[in-house]
Design a protein around this motif. Structure first.
Motif, PDB file in Angstrom:
ATOM      1  N   ASP A 156       0.828  -1.209   0.000  1.00 13.80           N
ATOM      2  CA  ASP A 156       0.000   0.000   0.000  1.00 13.80           C
ATOM      3  C   ASP A 156       0.861   1.257   0.000  1.00 13.80           C
ATOM      4  O   ASP A 156       0.578   2.229  -0.718  1.00 13.80           O
ATOM      5  N   GLU A 157       1.913   1.256   0.812  1.00  9.35           N
ATOM      6  CA  GLU A 157       2.793   2.424   0.883  1.00  9.35           C
ATOM      7  C   GLU A 157       3.571   2.610  -0.413  1.00  9.35           C
ATOM      8  O   GLU A 157       3.738   3.734  -0.903  1.00  9.35           O
ATOM      9  N   ILE A 158       4.058   1.512  -0.978  1.00 15.98           N
ATOM     10  CA  ILE A 158       4.808   1.583  -2.237  1.00 15.98           C
ATOM     11  C   ILE A 158       3.903   2.056  -3.371  1.00 15.98           C
ATOM     12  O   ILE A 158       4.319   2.847  -4.231  1.00 15.98           O
ATOM     13  N   GLU A 159       2.659   1.602  -3.362  1.00 15.28           N
ATOM     14  CA  GLU A 159       1.708   2.020  -4.396  1.00 15.28           C
ATOM     15  C   GLU A 159       1.486   3.535  -4.360  1.00 15.28           C
ATOM     16  O   GLU A 159       1.408   4.190  -5.406  1.00 15.28           O
ATOM     17  N   LYS A 160       1.394   4.098  -3.164  1.00 12.78           N
ATOM     18  CA  LYS A 160       1.227   5.548  -3.035  1.00 12.78           C
ATOM     19  C   LYS A 160       2.429   6.281  -3.635  1.00 12.78           C
ATOM     20  O   LYS A 160       2.271   7.286  -4.346  1.00 12.78           O
ATOM     21  N   VAL A 161       3.620   5.779  -3.349  1.00 12.97           N
ATOM     22  CA  VAL A 161       4.832   6.411  -3.872  1.00 12.97           C
ATOM     23  C   VAL A 161       4.863   6.327  -5.394  1.00 12.97           C
ATOM     24  O   VAL A 161       5.140   7.320  -6.084  1.00 12.97           O
ATOM     25  N   LEU A 162       4.574   5.150  -5.946  1.00  6.94           N
ATOM     26  CA  LEU A 162       4.621   4.970  -7.389  1.00  6.94           C
ATOM     27  C   LEU A 162       3.596   5.854  -8.101  1.00  6.94           C
ATOM     28  O   LEU A 162       3.885   6.450  -9.143  1.00  6.94           O
ATOM     29  N   ALA A 163       2.390   5.926  -7.537  1.00  5.22           N
ATOM     30  CA  ALA A 163       1.357   6.764  -8.149  1.00  5.22           C
ATOM     31  C   ALA A 163       1.814   8.223  -8.177  1.00  5.22           C
ATOM     32  O   ALA A 163       1.556   8.950  -9.147  1.00  5.22           O
ATOM     33  N   ARG A 164       2.518   8.635  -7.141  1.00  8.03           N
ATOM     34  CA  ARG A 164       2.978  10.026  -7.054  1.00  8.03           C
ATOM     35  C   ARG A 164       4.140  10.299  -8.015  1.00  8.03           C
ATOM     36  O   ARG A 164       4.124  11.282  -8.750  1.00  8.03           O
ATOM     37  N   VAL A 165       5.155   9.432  -8.012  1.00 10.18           N
ATOM     38  CA  VAL A 165       6.358   9.719  -8.799  1.00 10.18           C
ATOM     39  C   VAL A 165       6.152   9.468 -10.293  1.00 10.18           C
ATOM     40  O   VAL A 165       6.878  10.037 -11.126  1.00 10.18           O
ATOM     41  N   LEU A 166       5.180   8.640 -10.643  1.00 10.37           N
ATOM     42  CA  LEU A 166       4.931   8.367 -12.063  1.00 10.37           C
ATOM     43  C   LEU A 166       3.848   9.256 -12.658  1.00 10.37           C
ATOM     44  O   LEU A 166       3.593   9.202 -13.859  1.00 10.37           O
ATOM     45  N   ASP A 167       3.213  10.055 -11.834  1.00  8.15           N
ATOM     46  CA  ASP A 167       2.152  10.935 -12.326  1.00  8.15           C
ATOM     47  C   ASP A 167       2.680  11.862 -13.427  1.00  8.15           C
ATOM     48  O   ASP A 167       3.660  12.580 -13.217  1.00  8.15           O
ATOM     49  N   GLY A 168       2.054  11.821 -14.584  1.00  5.78           N
ATOM     50  CA  GLY A 168       2.471  12.655 -15.707  1.00  5.78           C
ATOM     51  C   GLY A 168       3.543  12.039 -16.578  1.00  5.78           C
ATOM     52  O   GLY A 168       3.869  12.565 -17.638  1.00  5.78           O
ATOM     53  N   SER A 169       4.109  10.912 -16.152  1.00  2.00           N
ATOM     54  CA  SER A 169       5.152  10.255 -16.931  1.00  2.00           C
ATOM     55  C   SER A 169       4.533   9.396 -18.028  1.00  2.00           C
ATOM     56  O   SER A 169       3.437   8.843 -17.856  1.00  2.00           O
ATOM     57  N   PRO A 170       5.209   9.271 -19.191  1.00  7.94           N
ATOM     58  CA  PRO A 170       4.707   8.371 -20.236  1.00  7.94           C
ATOM     59  C   PRO A 170       4.524   6.941 -19.737  1.00  7.94           C
ATOM     60  O   PRO A 170       3.671   6.201 -20.221  1.00  7.94           O
ATOM     61  N   ILE A 171       5.324   6.561 -18.741  1.00  3.84           N
ATOM     62  CA  ILE A 171       5.251   5.194 -18.222  1.00  3.84           C
ATOM     63  C   ILE A 171       3.925   4.939 -17.520  1.00  3.84           C
ATOM     64  O   ILE A 171       3.363   3.842 -17.602  1.00  3.84           O
ATOM     65  N   ALA A 172       3.412   5.968 -16.820  1.00  6.83           N
ATOM     66  CA  ALA A 172       2.214   5.782 -16.001  1.00  6.83           C
ATOM     67  C   ALA A 172       1.019   5.326 -16.815  1.00  6.83           C
ATOM     68  O   ALA A 172       0.194   4.528 -16.355  1.00  6.83           O
ATOM     69  N   GLU A 173       0.899   5.830 -18.044  1.00  6.20           N
ATOM     70  CA  GLU A 173      -0.245   5.497 -18.890  1.00  6.20           C
ATOM     71  C   GLU A 173      -0.285   4.020 -19.248  1.00  6.20           C
ATOM     72  O   GLU A 173      -1.345   3.471 -19.546  1.00  6.20           O
TER      73      GLU A 173
END
Length: 240
Positions: A156-173
């Motif tokens: 859960d904690e790692i998911e929060k971090v990933l959602a934050r750091v990947l926001d707006g990145s081409p990878i996130a899509e």
């Protein structure tokens, strides 16, 4: 531990389970919350130091410095105590790092934090504990849900971090964030255990993960036009 030894331990524990029903035990334990805390910590310490084969009501009670019958009075069985200890330990460790996780701003920072945490957790005996618990859960089904729940706190904690750091990145899509969080958690669990047999190999694996973080950072630094090209290419390769 031989089958006969395990049987003898089980028989001794069963006797103590009957003793736990005694009014004397209930009356003697006037500090129940403190006793439960001691038992939880004793279970964590015993499992990490002695392994699952030597973990019993007797050994846990000795580590906790309490009457053996109190294991059964407070938790019903050794398995139930170990399950509670798993959740207790995970909650403690996650709480310890939550503030630091909230400050992470990139994949590179997440992996750097992972390296630091790995060193701290190994020194604290948490890696040994986790390895024993995962092994025990393979043959003792009642431990599996608690082990999974403990790992879920990290996920859960790692998911929060990933959602934050990947926001707006081409990878996130093109990334399943919940799935990636589980992959990251599983990778670090595996690496922690793997290091015990191949320290050099574990270091190389962490280095490879850091190289992926560098690649992700490079994609984020591309201009708008280049990012659109990357997105178009990714869509074409992931389209059914």
């Amino acid at each position: 531990m031989s089958r006969d030894t395990r049987t003898q331990n089980a028989e001794a524990d069963t006797t103590k389970a009957g003793d736990a029903k005694s009014p004397d035990i209930k009356a003697a334990d006037t500090k129940a919350p403190a006793t439960k805390e001691k038992l939880l910590e004793g279970a964590l310490r015993t499992l990490a130091e002695q392994g699952i084969a030597k973990t019993s009501a007797r050994s846990i009670a000795a580590a906790a410095g309490v009457n053996q019958a109190l294991v059964f009075y407070h938790f019903g069985s050794v398995d139930e105590l170990l399950a509670a200890a798993c959740r207790h330990g995970a909650e403690q460790r996650v709480a310890r790092y939550r503030a630091r996780l909230a400050e992470i701003g990139s994949l590179a920072e997440l992996l750097a934090f992972g390296r630091e945490m790995h060193i701290e957790e190994r020194a604290a005996g948490q890696v040994a504990f986790l390895g024993q618990l995962l092994a025990a859960a393979q043959t003792q089904p009642r431990l599996a849900p608690a082990t999974a729940a403990g790992l879920q706190l990290w996920i859960d904690e790692i998911e929060k971090v990933l959602a934050r750091v990947l926001d707006g990145s081409p990878i996130a899509e093109f990334t399943d964030i919940p799935g990636l969080a589980r992959a990251v958690a599983a990778s670090f669990v595996g690496l922690e255990l793997y290091e015990g047999v191949d320290e050099r190999g574990a270091t190389l694996a962490l280095d490879a993960l850091e190289q992926l973080a560098v690649l992700a950072a490079a994609l984020d630094e591309l201009g708008p036009l280049a990012q659109r090209v990357v997105r178009h290419r990714l869509r074409s390769t992931t389209r059914p």
